[in-house]
Write a protein that holds these residues in place. Structure first.
Motif, PDB file in Angstrom:
ATOM      1  N   UNK B  33      65.477  40.839 -79.774  1.00 53.86           N
ATOM      2  CA  UNK B  33      64.855  42.124 -80.057  1.00 53.86           C
ATOM      3  C   UNK B  33      64.348  42.142 -81.484  1.00 53.86           C
ATOM      4  N   UNK B  35      63.420  44.836 -84.503  1.00 57.50           N
ATOM      5  CA  UNK B  35      63.667  46.203 -84.947  1.00 57.50           C
ATOM      6  C   UNK B  35      62.936  46.457 -86.260  1.00 57.50           C
ATOM      7  N   UNK B  37      63.621  48.899 -89.481  1.00 60.89           N
ATOM      8  CA  UNK B  37      64.534  49.848 -90.116  1.00 60.89           C
ATOM      9  C   UNK B  37      63.746  50.613 -91.183  1.00 60.89           C
ATOM     10  N   UNK B  41      67.024  54.352 -92.904  1.00 59.12           N
ATOM     11  CA  UNK B  41      68.096  53.584 -92.273  1.00 59.12           C
ATOM     12  C   UNK B  41      68.034  53.510 -90.763  1.00 59.12           C
ATOM     13  N   UNK B  42      67.163  54.257 -90.139  1.00 58.52           N
ATOM     14  CA  UNK B  42      67.066  54.252 -88.678  1.00 58.52           C
ATOM     15  C   UNK B  42      66.520  52.921 -88.183  1.00 58.52           C
ATOM     16  N   UNK B  43      67.216  52.326 -87.227  1.00 62.84           N
ATOM     17  CA  UNK B  43      66.753  51.100 -86.580  1.00 62.84           C
ATOM     18  C   UNK B  43      65.978  51.480 -85.327  1.00 62.84           C
ATOM     19  N   UNK B  45      63.711  50.247 -82.090  1.00 61.77           N
ATOM     20  CA  UNK B  45      63.314  49.130 -81.242  1.00 61.77           C
ATOM     21  C   UNK B  45      61.809  48.949 -81.259  1.00 61.77           C
ATOM     22  N   UNK B  48      61.641  44.088 -76.937  1.00 63.45           N
ATOM     23  CA  UNK B  48      62.641  43.241 -76.282  1.00 63.45           C
ATOM     24  C   UNK B  48      61.867  42.050 -75.761  1.00 63.45           C
ATOM     25  N   UNK B  86      64.017  43.436 -88.657  1.00 64.03           N
ATOM     26  CA  UNK B  86      65.088  42.538 -88.228  1.00 64.03           C
ATOM     27  C   UNK B  86      64.766  41.980 -86.852  1.00 64.03           C
ATOM     28  N   UNK B  97      74.709  41.732 -80.506  1.00 66.10           N
ATOM     29  CA  UNK B  97      73.514  41.133 -81.065  1.00 66.10           C
ATOM     30  C   UNK B  97      73.847  40.530 -82.423  1.00 66.10           C
ATOM     31  N   UNK B  99      72.214  39.679 -85.860  1.00 63.83           N
ATOM     32  CA  UNK B  99      71.024  40.060 -86.608  1.00 63.83           C
ATOM     33  C   UNK B  99      70.613  38.977 -87.595  1.00 63.83           C
TER      34      UNK B  99
END
Lengths: 114, 109
Positions: B33, B35, B37, B41-43, B45, B48, B86, B97, B99
């Motif tokens: 996946x 991501x 950020x 700080x919100x990750x 998506x 996939x 990430x 997962x 990272x």
């Protein structure tokens, strides 16, 4: 909208004073995860619940505990926070917890320890 | 355990430029996946993509599983693309997962 919610977004605690972080989800996913992310580092898994089954990572300190009273909620308890526990704590969910599942993250709680 | 390395570690772009971020991993994976950020700080998506190519607007990603790498392409970058990207991988027998090291992207107007 279905989502992962974390409260509070910012938490300040004192050295050694227990603190609880909260995560809830409206996705009805079976699996909930807690990650710790320290400054300028990648997130690191602390533990996860598959339904009510608790799975602790081998290197997660004993100071960290978790509770999942129902499908929607999961809590992270830090019994005696130290300065090194200051970090962003991220909650995530996935449907089945399988290796091919997508994980969905909440906005995180930033913990400061004074 | 599996090693996940991302490059470059830092990237500064002028708004409107294109970029390619790379993720190398040391073992076979069943999950990959990407991501973003954001500065709060919100990750989020992005993709996939354990194999193949996907596109979503200005973003696209390609994973070549046999060669153990994935690429994230950002075209016509915008200041809102700033943040840390990430990649994270999953393997059979592990529920979590792993990272990568992340790429910090700064897009300047």
């Amino acid at each position: 909208d279905a989502m992962v919610i974390q409260n509070p977004r910012y938490q300040v605690t004192q050295f050694g004073k227990p603190v609880t972080l909260s995560c809830s989800q409206t996705l009805n996913h079976n699996v909930m995860y807690w990650y710790q992310q320290k400054s300028s580092q990648a997130p690191k898994l602390l533990f996860h619940y598959y339904d009510k089954d608790f799975n602790n990572e081998a290197d997660t300190p004993d100071n960290f505990q978790s509770r999942r009273p129902n499908t929607s909620f999961c809590f992270l308890d830090i019994r005696s926070p130290g300065l090194g526990d200051a970090a962003m704590y991220l909650c995530a969910t996935s449907i089945y917890g399988g290796v091919t599942d997508t994980q969905y993250f909440g906005p995180g709680t930033r913990l400061t320890v004074l | 355990g599996i090693q996940v390395e991302q490059s470059p570690p830092d990237l500064i772009l002028q708004e409107g430029a294109n970029s390619t971020l790379r993720c190398n991993f040391s073992d076979s994976v069943n999950n990959l996946q990407w991501f973003h950020q954001n500065p709060w700080g919100q990750l989020i998506n992005l993709f996939y993509i354990p194999s193949g190519t996907k596109q979503n607007g200005r973003l696209s990603a390609t994973t070549v599983a046999t060669e153990r790498y994935s690429l994230l392409y950002i075209s016509s970058s915008q200041t809102t693309d700033s943040g840390v990207y990430f990649c994270a991988v999953g393997q059979t027998g592990a529920n979590n997962l792993f990272f990568g090291t992340g790429t910090r992207l700064t897009v300047i107007p």
